[in-house]
Design a protein around this motif. Structure first.
Motif, short mmCIF file in Angstrom:
data_model
loop_
_atom_site.label_atom_id
_atom_site.label_comp_id
_atom_site.label_asym_id
_atom_site.label_seq_id
_atom_site.Cartn_x
_atom_site.Cartn_y
_atom_site.Cartn_z
N VAL A 1 25.28 98.95 -81.07
CA VAL A 1 24.35 99.61 -81.68
C VAL A 1 24.54 98.55 -83.06
N HIS A 2 25.76 98.83 -84.30
CA HIS A 2 25.41 98.43 -85.04
C HIS A 2 26.48 96.84 -85.11
N ARG A 3 26.09 95.89 -84.29
CA ARG A 3 26.25 94.83 -84.22
C ARG A 3 25.56 94.67 -85.34
N CYS A 4 26.25 93.43 -86.86
CA CYS A 4 24.96 93.03 -87.75
C CYS A 4 24.08 92.55 -87.94
N ILE B 1 26.71 96.48 -100.02
CA ILE B 1 28.43 96.68 -99.85
C ILE B 1 28.26 95.14 -98.00
N ALA B 2 27.50 95.78 -97.37
CA ALA B 2 27.71 94.57 -96.41
C ALA B 2 27.38 92.85 -96.29
N GLY B 3 25.92 93.60 -97.27
CA GLY B 3 25.45 91.33 -97.27
C GLY B 3 26.28 90.70 -98.21
N LEU B 4 27.38 90.98 -98.92
CA LEU B 4 27.53 90.18 -100.13
C LEU B 4 29.25 89.80 -100.18
N THR C 1 31.24 89.86 -97.21
CA THR C 1 31.43 89.45 -96.24
C THR C 1 31.37 87.79 -95.93
N VAL C 2 29.90 87.67 -97.25
CA VAL C 2 29.64 86.16 -96.30
C VAL C 2 31.07 85.34 -97.28
N THR C 3 31.03 85.63 -98.60
CA THR C 3 31.74 85.15 -99.38
C THR C 3 33.86 85.16 -98.72
N ALA C 4 33.95 85.85 -97.74
CA ALA C 4 35.54 86.06 -97.88
C ALA C 4 35.15 85.62 -96.23
N SER C 5 33.98 85.10 -96.02
CA SER C 5 33.53 83.64 -94.52
C SER C 5 33.67 82.12 -95.14
N LEU C 6 32.72 82.67 -96.65
CA LEU C 6 33.41 81.21 -96.80
C LEU C 6 34.84 81.44 -97.45
N GLY D 1 38.45 94.37 -88.97
CA GLY D 1 37.55 95.61 -88.85
C GLY D 1 36.87 96.45 -88.86
N VAL D 2 37.01 97.54 -87.60
CA VAL D 2 35.68 98.43 -88.27
C VAL D 2 36.50 99.36 -86.83
N VAL D 3 35.46 100.52 -88.20
CA VAL D 3 36.15 102.71 -87.90
C VAL D 3 34.80 102.81 -86.58
N LEU E 1 22.62 81.59 -92.04
CA LEU E 1 22.55 80.40 -92.50
C LEU E 1 22.75 79.50 -93.50
N GLU E 2 23.27 80.82 -94.88
CA GLU E 2 24.41 81.17 -95.60
C GLU E 2 25.06 80.21 -95.59
N LEU E 3 26.23 80.80 -94.08
CA LEU E 3 26.97 79.71 -94.26
C LEU E 3 26.92 78.09 -93.65
N PHE F 1 22.16 100.49 -100.32
CA PHE F 1 23.34 100.75 -100.61
C PHE F 1 24.28 99.99 -99.94
N LEU F 2 24.02 99.78 -98.76
CA LEU F 2 24.74 99.41 -97.77
C LEU F 2 24.42 97.70 -98.17
N PHE F 3 23.07 97.29 -98.35
CA PHE F 3 23.14 96.17 -98.23
C PHE F 3 24.32 95.37 -99.23
C1 HEM Z 1 29.39 86.34 -92.32
C2 HEM Z 1 29.11 86.86 -92.71
C3 HEM Z 1 29.21 88.73 -91.94
C4 HEM Z 1 29.82 89.50 -91.07
C5 HEM Z 1 31.07 88.74 -90.77
C6 HEM Z 1 29.71 90.37 -91.11
C7 HEM Z 1 30.01 91.93 -90.53
C8 HEM Z 1 29.64 92.60 -89.94
C9 HEM Z 1 29.86 93.86 -89.03
C10 HEM Z 1 31.21 92.88 -87.65
C11 HEM Z 1 30.02 94.49 -88.96
C12 HEM Z 1 29.68 95.76 -87.75
C13 HEM Z 1 29.73 97.64 -88.65
C14 HEM Z 1 30.58 98.47 -87.10
O1 HEM Z 1 30.31 98.42 -86.09
O2 HEM Z 1 31.11 99.39 -88.54
C15 HEM Z 1 27.85 95.09 -89.95
C16 HEM Z 1 27.02 95.48 -89.53
C17 HEM Z 1 26.36 95.38 -90.27
N1 HEM Z 1 26.23 93.84 -91.34
FE1 HEM Z 1 26.92 92.61 -91.41
N2 HEM Z 1 28.77 90.66 -91.59
C18 HEM Z 1 27.72 89.60 -92.83
C19 HEM Z 1 26.93 88.81 -93.57
C20 HEM Z 1 25.85 90.99 -93.68
C21 HEM Z 1 24.59 89.97 -94.59
C22 HEM Z 1 24.37 88.84 -95.00
C23 HEM Z 1 24.33 91.49 -93.96
C24 HEM Z 1 22.81 91.47 -94.97
C25 HEM Z 1 21.37 92.62 -94.25
C26 HEM Z 1 24.86 92.46 -93.32
C27 HEM Z 1 24.43 93.92 -93.42
C28 HEM Z 1 24.52 94.84 -92.37
C29 HEM Z 1 24.38 95.31 -91.85
C30 HEM Z 1 23.29 96.25 -92.48
C31 HEM Z 1 25.20 95.76 -90.71
C32 HEM Z 1 25.31 97.91 -90.23
C33 HEM Z 1 23.90 97.45 -89.22
C34 HEM Z 1 23.89 99.03 -88.23
O3 HEM Z 1 24.14 99.53 -88.04
O4 HEM Z 1 22.90 98.24 -87.50
N3 HEM Z 1 25.76 91.59 -92.93
N4 HEM Z 1 28.20 93.13 -90.44
#
Ligand code: HEM
Length: 400
Positions: free
Chosen positions: A346-349, A238-241, A243-248, A288-290, A357-359, A234-236
């Protein structure tokens, strides 16, 4: 403000108009100077300075990322984002090696093929909707591939993602309205059901994909449960698609509007990695993040009560001149770049190496094949707020 997910309704920046979302840097500069800790009417604050944000990231035991911070109608906490330490560590111990630079590097050839296949579709046409035909499709195809799902699942996959991130669009309402919440809830249920079904298939027959890997994975001698895997998937999604689209979107819009900078990359592709870091910093696609305070505390002398939201404005931190004196200049020759576009603490991406790599592949291959391009004449790009994507991005370029 928000996580790689949409802003909660109480977010004062959710209603940022498209013009401001296109160029948010001056707003944040003004806020850093006049009101670095901004009270939010629903309780809590938004933070704009690096020094305060680093304090929040250093103390996850006070500023939690639990499910109260962002509610997406998920029935259990998303893993690992909504899990606090110490439990959080056990999931990162499992997931970090899968997304480590060495593992991710093995995907480069496949990513290169995927980018070129997409470019093949429009390279002879002299125009493209960058968003519809490239920036949305590329990361989605990557994810389908990693999960071992066929490309024809793409529209369904996008509908599931959008139903969580922007449910208001599907129902023609506003984020947080009853209709939009109902749609989000329905989509959340559909996501669990979708991955549950695929996991049933993988139980019968393993494939060379992430889902099969999760089924065989264990942390500290304990296997992941079916619920754990669903909460990761579920997280993947919403987190992995997005974000990359917006960055591109943000990066190509910047380069379309700054031809001199773009030509630097065309002439010297070795600059691409540094340009990506600099554009992640300057554009900060995830603004931002919350966090939510789990005890009474204070930040910069401002009292914070248990239950208050703390919105961390990454966009502002990345242009904070107290940390980087020439923060307002976009330079592809910085020796180091300490931006927080991927968050901090700890929650860094988790996916930062994959995202990079995608970018890089997208930027390298695009400029090799389409070195000159511009936003279509007469069109003004409209950015979404929170996650700064561009829904409609008509682009023109010369053909040979
Ligand atoms: C340029 C693209 C991306 C940006 C700018 C980005 C940005 C972020 C940011 C800001 C957070 C921190 C969230 C928080 O602290 O609340 C985060 C966490 C996360 N991102 Fe990304 N993300 C990107 C791509 C991806 C991709 C491709 C994946 C696929 C695996 C991914 C998976 C995650 C996961 C699983 C977390 C949570 C990590 C944790 O809680 O330990 N992200 N991302």
């Amino acid at each position: 403000m928000d996580s790689p997910t949409p802003p909660p309704p109480s977010d004062p920046f959710a209603a940022m108009d498209p013009e401001m979302a296109a160029h948010p840097q001056p707003l944040f500069k003004m806020l850093r100077e006049s009101m670095p800790v901004i009270p939010v009417d629903t309780g809590g604050v938004a933070l704009t300075r690096r020094v305060d944000v680093e304090e929040v990231f250093r103390h996850p035991e006070i500023f939690s990322s639990n499910a109260d911070a962002v509610d997406l109608q998920n029935i259990r906490p998303l893993i690992p984002l909504q899990i606090d330490p110490p439990e959080h560590k056990k999931y990162r111990k499992l997931l970090d090696p899968i997304f480590a630079p060495r593992e991710v590097a093995k995907l480069e050839e496949w990513l290169t093929e995927s980018v070129n296949e997409l470019i093949d579709h429009f390279v002879d046409q002299g125009e493209v909707d960058f968003s519809a035909e490239f920036s949305t499709l590329f990361p989605t195809r990557v994810f389908l591939g990693l999960l071992g799902l066929p490309v024809d699942e793409l529209p369904h996959f996008l509908a599931l993602k959008d139903g969580i991130i922007r449910p208001q669009v599907a129902v023609g309402s506003t984020y947080g309205s009853p209709e939009s919440l109902a749609h989000q809830k329905q989509t959340a249920e559909a996501i669990y059901a979708y991955f549950d079904k695929v996991l049933d298939q993988r139980e019968i027959e393993r494939q060379d994909d992430l889902l099969s890997r999760f089924l065989d994975a264990s942390v500290d001698d304990q296997e992941l449960t079916r619920e754990d895997i669903l909460d990761i998937c579920f997280l993947f999604l919403i987190a992995g698609l997005d974000t990359v689209t917006a960055s591109l979107d943000c990066m190509f819009a910047y380069l379309a509007e700054h031809p001199d900078q773009r030509r630097l990359l065309v002439d010297d592709p070795a600059l691409v990695p540094a340009a990506i870091e600099e554009l992640l910093r300057w554009e900060t696609p995830v603004m931002g993040v919350v966090r939510v305070a789990v005890q009474d505390t204070e930040i910069a002398g401002c009292p914070i009560h248990e239950g208050d939201m703390v919105m961390v404005m990454l966009s502002s931190v990345n242009t904070d001149e107290a940390d980087l004196p020439d923060a307002e200049v976009v330079r592809f020759d910085r020796e180091s770049n300490r931006h927080l576009a991927f968050g901090g603490g700890v929650h860094r991406c988790l996916g930062s190496h994959l995202a990079r790599l995608e970018l890089r592949v997208a930027m390298r291959e695009w400029h090799r094949r389409i070195p000159e391009y511009a936003v279509a004449e007469g069109h003004t790009l409209a950015y979404t707020s929170g996650i700064r994507s561009i829904d409609h991005f008509p682009m023109t370029f010369p053909t040979s």
